[in-house]
Design a protein around this motif. Structure first.
Motif, PDB file in Angstrom:
ATOM      1  N   GLY A 136       0.792  -1.226   0.000  1.00  0.00           N
ATOM      2  CA  GLY A 136       0.000   0.000   0.000  1.00  0.00           C
ATOM      3  C   GLY A 136       0.821   1.272   0.000  1.00  0.00           C
ATOM      4  N   ILE A 137       0.168   2.338  -0.446  1.00  0.00           N
ATOM      5  CA  ILE A 137       0.642   3.707  -0.330  1.00  0.00           C
ATOM      6  C   ILE A 137      -0.388   4.447   0.517  1.00  0.00           C
ATOM      7  N   ALA A 138       0.044   5.029   1.637  1.00  0.00           N
ATOM      8  CA  ALA A 138      -0.870   5.686   2.559  1.00  0.00           C
ATOM      9  C   ALA A 138      -0.846   7.197   2.378  1.00  0.00           C
ATOM     10  N   VAL A 139      -1.914   7.853   2.798  1.00  0.00           N
ATOM     11  CA  VAL A 139      -1.976   9.308   2.862  1.00  0.00           C
ATOM     12  C   VAL A 139      -1.861   9.699   4.330  1.00  0.00           C
ATOM     13  N   VAL A 140      -0.883  10.525   4.660  1.00  0.00           N
ATOM     14  CA  VAL A 140      -0.614  10.834   6.063  1.00  0.00           C
ATOM     15  C   VAL A 140      -0.420  12.335   6.250  1.00  0.00           C
ATOM     16  N   ARG A 141      -0.425  12.753   7.494  1.00  0.00           N
ATOM     17  CA  ARG A 141      -0.142  14.143   7.835  1.00  0.00           C
ATOM     18  C   ARG A 141       1.335  14.453   7.582  1.00  0.00           C
ATOM     19  N   ASN A 142       1.639  15.702   7.308  1.00  0.00           N
ATOM     20  CA  ASN A 142       3.021  16.102   7.057  1.00  0.00           C
ATOM     21  C   ASN A 142       3.918  15.935   8.281  1.00  0.00           C
ATOM     22  N   ASP A 143       3.337  15.889   9.470  1.00  0.00           N
ATOM     23  CA  ASP A 143       4.131  15.755  10.686  1.00  0.00           C
ATOM     24  C   ASP A 143       4.033  14.352  11.285  1.00  0.00           C
ATOM     25  N   THR A 144       3.715  13.365  10.463  1.00  0.00           N
ATOM     26  CA  THR A 144       3.585  11.996  10.957  1.00  0.00           C
ATOM     27  C   THR A 144       4.900  11.522  11.577  1.00  0.00           C
ATOM     28  N   SER A 145       4.802  10.855  12.701  1.00  0.00           N
ATOM     29  CA  SER A 145       5.984  10.431  13.445  1.00  0.00           C
ATOM     30  C   SER A 145       6.624   9.195  12.820  1.00  0.00           C
ATOM     31  N   ARG A 146       7.867   8.976  13.182  1.00  0.00           N
ATOM     32  CA  ARG A 146       8.575   7.783  12.747  1.00  0.00           C
ATOM     33  C   ARG A 146       7.850   6.524  13.235  1.00  0.00           C
ATOM     34  N   GLU A 147       7.347   6.565  14.464  1.00  0.00           N
ATOM     35  CA  GLU A 147       6.666   5.398  15.032  1.00  0.00           C
ATOM     36  C   GLU A 147       5.419   5.039  14.240  1.00  0.00           C
ATOM     37  N   GLU A 148       4.645   6.049  13.824  1.00  0.00           N
ATOM     38  CA  GLU A 148       3.451   5.785  13.036  1.00  0.00           C
ATOM     39  C   GLU A 148       3.826   5.250  11.662  1.00  0.00           C
ATOM     40  N   LEU A 149       4.869   5.782  11.065  1.00  0.00           N
ATOM     41  CA  LEU A 149       5.315   5.275   9.769  1.00  0.00           C
ATOM     42  C   LEU A 149       5.792   3.827   9.887  1.00  0.00           C
ATOM     43  N   GLN A 150       6.450   3.501  10.970  1.00  0.00           N
ATOM     44  CA  GLN A 150       6.867   2.113  11.185  1.00  0.00           C
ATOM     45  C   GLN A 150       5.657   1.198  11.322  1.00  0.00           C
ATOM     46  N   ARG A 151       4.631   1.674  12.013  1.00  0.00           N
ATOM     47  CA  ARG A 151       3.412   0.870  12.161  1.00  0.00           C
ATOM     48  C   ARG A 151       2.774   0.605  10.801  1.00  0.00           C
ATOM     49  N   LEU A 152       2.723   1.628   9.966  1.00  0.00           N
ATOM     50  CA  LEU A 152       2.178   1.457   8.628  1.00  0.00           C
ATOM     51  C   LEU A 152       3.046   0.504   7.810  1.00  0.00           C
ATOM     52  N   GLN A 153       4.353   0.645   7.928  1.00  0.00           N
ATOM     53  CA  GLN A 153       5.264  -0.226   7.193  1.00  0.00           C
ATOM     54  C   GLN A 153       5.048  -1.687   7.583  1.00  0.00           C
ATOM     55  N   LEU A 183       5.634  21.841   1.980  1.00  0.00           N
ATOM     56  CA  LEU A 183       6.948  22.399   2.246  1.00  0.00           C
ATOM     57  C   LEU A 183       7.396  22.256   3.698  1.00  0.00           C
ATOM     58  N   ASP A 184       6.479  21.932   4.612  1.00  0.00           N
ATOM     59  CA  ASP A 184       6.864  21.729   6.015  1.00  0.00           C
ATOM     60  C   ASP A 184       7.059  20.256   6.359  1.00  0.00           C
ATOM     61  N   SER A 185       7.180  19.395   5.356  1.00  0.00           N
ATOM     62  CA  SER A 185       7.203  17.949   5.587  1.00  0.00           C
ATOM     63  C   SER A 185       8.607  17.360   5.669  1.00  0.00           C
ATOM     64  N   ALA A 186       9.665  18.195   5.644  1.00  0.00           N
ATOM     65  CA  ALA A 186      11.031  17.669   5.589  1.00  0.00           C
ATOM     66  C   ALA A 186      11.351  16.680   6.712  1.00  0.00           C
ATOM     67  N   PRO A 187      10.969  16.935   7.980  1.00  0.00           N
ATOM     68  CA  PRO A 187      11.270  15.941   9.024  1.00  0.00           C
ATOM     69  C   PRO A 187      10.620  14.585   8.747  1.00  0.00           C
ATOM     70  N   MET A 188       9.379  14.594   8.294  1.00  0.00           N
ATOM     71  CA  MET A 188       8.714  13.329   7.987  1.00  0.00           C
ATOM     72  C   MET A 188       9.405  12.619   6.820  1.00  0.00           C
ATOM     73  N   LEU A 189       9.854  13.376   5.825  1.00  0.00           N
ATOM     74  CA  LEU A 189      10.540  12.770   4.695  1.00  0.00           C
ATOM     75  C   LEU A 189      11.851  12.116   5.118  1.00  0.00           C
ATOM     76  N   ARG A 190      12.521  12.699   6.092  1.00  0.00           N
ATOM     77  CA  ARG A 190      13.745  12.061   6.589  1.00  0.00           C
ATOM     78  C   ARG A 190      13.435  10.731   7.267  1.00  0.00           C
ATOM     79  N   HIS A 191      12.289  10.651   7.941  1.00  0.00           N
ATOM     80  CA  HIS A 191      11.871   9.354   8.500  1.00  0.00           C
ATOM     81  C   HIS A 191      11.642   8.342   7.384  1.00  0.00           C
ATOM     82  N   LEU A 192      11.015   8.775   6.300  1.00  0.00           N
ATOM     83  CA  LEU A 192      10.801   7.872   5.171  1.00  0.00           C
ATOM     84  C   LEU A 192      12.121   7.349   4.646  1.00  0.00           C
TER      85      LEU A 192
END
Length: 278
Positions: A83-100, A120-129
């Protein structure tokens, strides 16, 4: 063996079931009628056309940030679907791991709906990705990739470009947005979906004005970084669409079975880590 018998992975499709999973209250578009595609219908279509795996995309339409329908679909597939999910720009690493862990391999940015500035405010979340090896799937149109590409490149994340970058065919191959899509190939982290031609072509099947852009993408990326997708059940389509003609178009554009094997099976199976049988 013809294309209907060849092993295939569909890398962009949706499950929409407003009976079992009601739409979110605040979405701008609520798919209805033939746009609805339940899990049972999805399975039937994929089975009928020899599609062994699917990358199911959580749609902004209907569900927005609600991934419950997507996650139920992945859980019920027994590993057949990712799957490909739609998430908030400030989604945490823990939530991304749960989705993964649930089978999600990336998250979607849809600038065609929200615009580039929205992300443009999503850089921290992108680093988690990037840390997790997940994709950022970007859907853009016209020249939007010019503004979005620096964010994608700076992130270090794997990049999945939706629907051929949705160029404007009448503007030719040199339009800045399409050139930005082509330039992303040099990063070595980008993959492009050769799909959604009905979303940007000015004409009906066989989308003759889209073919030069598809050829340019294959030249830039190579078939080891290109995948195919149907976009079933064809949300907001301007005319009736069916899976069969889309597959015949693949057969027309890639008459060599070895090329089709790379596009339809080998490359997506490797990139998204689907099962190795076949």
């Amino acid at each position: 063996m013809n294309i209907f018998d060849e092993p295939k992975i569909d890398c962009h499709n949706h499950v929409l079931d407003p009976v079992r999973h009601p739409y979110a209250a605040d979405v701008a578009y609520r798919p209805a009628g033939q746009e609805i595609g339940t899990l049972a219908q999805h399975r039937l279509v994929m089975d009928s056309y020899g599609i062994r795996h699917a990358l199911v995309v959580g749609p902004n339409s209907g569900y927005g940030l609600d991934n419950r329908c997507l996650l139920d679909t992945l859980a019920a597939s027994g590993g057949r679907y990712k799957g490909i999910a739609v998430v908030r720009n400030d989604t945490s690493r823990e939530e991304l791991q749960r989705l993964q862990q649930a089978g999600v391999v990336g998250v979607a940015f849809n600038a065609t709906i929200h615009g580039v500035d929205h992300y443009l405010d999503s850089a921290p979340m992108l680093r988690h990705l990037a840390d997790l090896g997940l994709f950022i799937q970007a859907q853009v149109t016209d020249d939007q990739m010019v503004g979005l590409a620096p964010l994608l490149l700076d992130s270090g994340a794997r990049i999945l470009i939706d629907h051929a970058g949705r160029p404007v065919p009448s503007r030719g191959l040199q339009q800045p947005g399409f050139q930005a899509v082509l330039d992303l190939a040099r990063s070595g982290r980008a993959v492009v979906k050769l799909s959604g031609h009905q979303k940007y072509s000015a004409g009906p099947w066989p989308y003759d004005d889209a073919e030069p852009h598809v050829r340019a993408l294959v030249d830039a990326y190579g078939l080891d970084a290109c995948v195919w997708a149907s976009d079933w059940p064809f949300l907001r389509a301007g005319e009736r669409l069916d899976m069969g003609p889309l597959l015949r178009l693949v057969e027309r554009w890639w008459p060599d079975p070895a090329d089709r094997r790379r596009l339809l099976w080998d490359t997506p199976r490797r990139l998204f880590q689907f099962g190795q049988a076949g």
